[in-house]
Design an enzyme around this catalytic site. Structure first.
Site, PDB file in Angstrom:
ATOM      1  N   LYS A  22       0.834  -1.218   0.000  1.00 11.32           N
ATOM      2  CA  LYS A  22       0.000   0.000   0.000  1.00 11.32           C
ATOM      3  C   LYS A  22       0.867   1.266   0.000  1.00 11.32           C
ATOM      4  CE  LYS A  22      -1.661   1.612   4.049  1.00 11.32           C
ATOM      5  NZ  LYS A  22      -1.417   3.020   4.402  1.00 11.32           N
ATOM      6  N   ASN A  23       1.848   1.296   0.891  1.00  8.22           N
ATOM      7  CA  ASN A  23       2.602   2.543   1.041  1.00  8.22           C
ATOM      8  C   ASN A  23       3.614   2.757  -0.080  1.00  8.22           C
ATOM      9  OD1 ASN A  23       1.084   3.084   3.244  1.00  8.22           O
ATOM     10  ND2 ASN A  23       2.656   2.534   4.758  1.00  8.22           N
ATOM     11  N   CYS A 115      -4.813  12.501  12.493  1.00  7.34           N
ATOM     12  CA  CYS A 115      -5.427  11.180  12.599  1.00  7.34           C
ATOM     13  C   CYS A 115      -5.117  10.604  13.964  1.00  7.34           C
ATOM     14  CB  CYS A 115      -5.002  10.270  11.466  1.00  7.34           C
ATOM     15  SG  CYS A 115      -3.315   9.752  11.578  1.00  7.34           S
ATOM     16  N   ARG A 120       0.479  14.355  12.761  1.00  9.49           N
ATOM     17  CA  ARG A 120       0.856  14.236  11.350  1.00  9.49           C
ATOM     18  C   ARG A 120       1.107  15.593  10.658  1.00  9.49           C
ATOM     19  NH1 ARG A 120      -0.962   8.865   9.655  1.00  9.49           N
ATOM     20  NH2 ARG A 120       0.728   9.013   8.173  1.00  9.49           N
ATOM     21  N   PRO A 121       2.110  16.329  11.122  1.00  8.31           N
ATOM     22  CA  PRO A 121       2.416  17.607  10.467  1.00  8.31           C
ATOM     23  C   PRO A 121       2.995  17.409   9.062  1.00  8.31           C
ATOM     24  CG  PRO A 121       4.113  17.069  12.075  1.00  8.31           C
ATOM     25  CD  PRO A 121       3.049  16.009  12.201  1.00  8.31           C
ATOM     26  N   ASP A 123       5.185  20.012   7.842  1.00  8.17           N
ATOM     27  CA  ASP A 123       6.165  21.104   7.739  1.00  8.17           C
ATOM     28  C   ASP A 123       7.392  20.717   6.906  1.00  8.17           C
ATOM     29  OD1 ASP A 123       6.407  19.362  10.083  1.00  8.17           O
ATOM     30  OD2 ASP A 123       8.216  20.490  10.547  1.00  8.17           O
ATOM     31  N   ASP A 306       4.678   0.583  11.909  1.00 14.46           N
ATOM     32  CA  ASP A 306       3.462  -0.041  11.376  1.00 14.46           C
ATOM     33  C   ASP A 306       3.300  -1.501  11.805  1.00 14.46           C
ATOM     34  OD1 ASP A 306       2.822   2.318  10.153  1.00 14.46           O
ATOM     35  OD2 ASP A 306       3.571   1.747   8.180  1.00 14.46           O
ATOM     36  N   ILE A 328       8.085   6.920  16.657  1.00 13.09           N
ATOM     37  CA  ILE A 328       7.772   7.619  15.405  1.00 13.09           C
ATOM     38  C   ILE A 328       6.516   8.490  15.566  1.00 13.09           C
ATOM     39  CG2 ILE A 328       7.338   7.380  12.909  1.00 13.09           C
ATOM     40  CD1 ILE A 328      10.120   6.366  13.748  1.00 13.09           C
ATOM     41  N   ARG A 398      -8.741  -0.605   4.123  1.00 13.90           N
ATOM     42  CA  ARG A 398      -7.879   0.445   3.567  1.00 13.90           C
ATOM     43  C   ARG A 398      -6.501  -0.124   3.230  1.00 13.90           C
ATOM     44  NH1 ARG A 398      -6.382   4.225   7.587  1.00 13.90           N
ATOM     45  NH2 ARG A 398      -4.896   4.564   5.941  1.00 13.90           N
TER      46      ARG A 398
END
Ligand code: EPU
Length: 419
Positions: A22-23, A115, A120-121, A123, A306, A328, A398
């Site tokens: 997926k990623n 989320c 989850r920035p 920048d 993950d 993380i 998902r």
């Protein structure tokens, strides 16, 4: 809405084929926006996040065709901007920002929401794109970026928690069509970034140092169409490997890449599981006795965040005290309170979860909060005595291709029920 009903206590036995990652596929599909020519991506997993990315590409003017597990995308023209509703719903869609900026020198993409696993920035994404000459403003929930000229630059992308996977992807994808040389320091080394680098190279991009913390991109005037096969999903493989060990079964992971799984396999062996890589196949099974672990999540090649929730379930089965530290994402322990409903003894101390393992789990209704937390609850259900009902499994759809069917093939008693 669907839920999974799991009757636990059956060891998983047999073979499972690992799907495309997926990623990896999400940024690869976004990269098809960089050329007017058709691109074909193979081993595309059938996931709701992938369908979503297909819709986003279509909304940008691309022609998207699905045939089996291949997807052909032709963005002969790109028209405009990332739809607010579509982009907002999927964090991974932020990776259309770099290609849109590279191709049309302008992008307007909805800010992805926060989320449950943390704030989850973005920048670092913006820092990298600004270094290439983009002017970026946040306006009405959108990232509005313009770059009449994109010029190569040197940029450091390391953040508080280390490198950024999608940030590296975004900057790479803008830099391939910039003038001159871009050097990304502190780049993410994840296999998904390497996979994207290979696809971009097949499209005619000039990229060096892929898979290392220093990536050098020499801009080219345009890219052409290409074909690409996505890497197997290392997190899906890790999930089945942990489930095999936790249920005291033995599972062969067809198509998995052991070289992408070193940290996970190493911890499984330390926990007492059997890992066999003979003849190119990877098989994971329960050993005689499970041992507690000390696991810290890290950027690749460290233990992946993950797979943290899934590993925690295995630790509930190992007599003794295990410590799992999340480095993380700041709040990625949403599964802990649900695991407690099955009888797990876990306390959170700052960034660490302390697991007192060795107590049997017993089935209960639980609620999935995000993708990997859901996977952990499924593994816990497979281990627990009696029925576990995992609700809100749209999170699983998902990111796991036909998880319930694959588990049934391995002997699990799992049913999908309409609520
Ligand atoms: N970060 C910043 N600023 C940024 C970007 C990230 O501070 O601009 C921080 C994050 O808050 C986090 C750390 O950097 O603390 C790493 O985040 P990263 O940017 O690498 O995450 P991501 O690229 O948004 C991808 C995966 C995640 C996976 C992470 C880490 C996709 C679509 N998502 O997210 O996958 O956990 O890398 O490996 O590729 C999942 O599949 O369940 C999932 C959440």
């Amino acid at each position: 809405m669907y839920s999974l009903s799991i009757q636990g206590g059956v060891p998983l036995e047999g073979e499972v084929t690992i799907s495309g990652a997926k990623n990896a596929v999400l940024p690869v599909l976004a990269a098809t926006l960089l050329t007017r020519e058709p691109c074909t991506v193979r081993r595309v997993p059938n996931l709701s996040d992938v369908a979503f990315m297909g819709k986003i590409l279509s909304s940008l003017g691309a022609r998207v065709r699905v045939h089996g597990d291949s997807m052909t995308v032709q963005a002969a023209k790109t028209s405009g901007f990332g739809d607010y509703e579509l982009v907002r719903k999927m964090r991974g869609s932020i990776c259309i920002l770099g290609p849109l900026l590279g191709r049309q020198r302008e992008a307007r993409v909805s800010l992805p929401g926060g989320c449950v696993i943390g704030s989850r920035p973005i920048d670092l994404h913006l820092k990298g794109l600004r270094a290439l000459g983009a002017q970026i403003a946040i306006d009405g929930g959108y990232i509005c970026a313009r770059a009449p000229r994109l010029r190569g630059a040197e940029v450091f992308l390391g953040g508080r928690a280390g490198p950024t996977v999608l940030g590296t992807a975004n900057v790479m994808m803008a830099a391939v069509l910039a003038e001159g040389v871009t050097i990304i320091e502190g780049a993410a080394c994840e296999p998904e970034v390497v996979d994207l680098g290979h696809f971009l190279t097949a499209m005619g991009a000039r990229i060096g140092g892929i898979g290392s913390p220093t990536i050098t991109v020499t801009g080219v005037p345009e890219l052409h169409g290409a074909e690409h096969e996505v890497i197997p999903d290392r997190i899906e493989a890790a999930t089945f490997a942990v489930a095999a060990a936790a249920t005291r079964g033995t599972v062969t992971l067809r198509g998995a890449r052991p070289d992408h799984l070193s940290a996970v396999l190493d911890k499984l062996q330390e926990a007492g599981a059997r890992v066999d890589r003979a003849g190119g196949a990877l098989t994971v099974g329960a050993g005689r006795r499970l041992r507690p672990l000390d696991v810290t999540t890290q950027p690749y090649a460290g233990f992946p965040t993950d797979a943290q929730a899934q590993m925690m379930v295995l630790m509930t089965q190992a007599p003794g005290i295990s410590i799992i530290t999340e480095r993380i994402f700041e709040s990625r322990f949403m599964h802990v309170s649900e695991l407690a409903r099955l009888g797990a003894d876990i306390t959170i101390e700052g960034p660490s979860a302390v697991v007192k393992g060795g107590k049997p789990l017993s089935g209960a209704p639980v609620m999935a909060s995000d993708l990997r937390a859901s996977a952990a609850l499924v593994i816990a259900g497979l281990v627990a005595r009696g029925e576990t009902r995992v609700k809100r499994i749209y999170h699983l759809d998902r990111g796991y291709e036909q998880l319930d069917r694959k588990l049934r093939q391995l002997g699990a008693r799992v049913q999908r029920l309409q609520e």
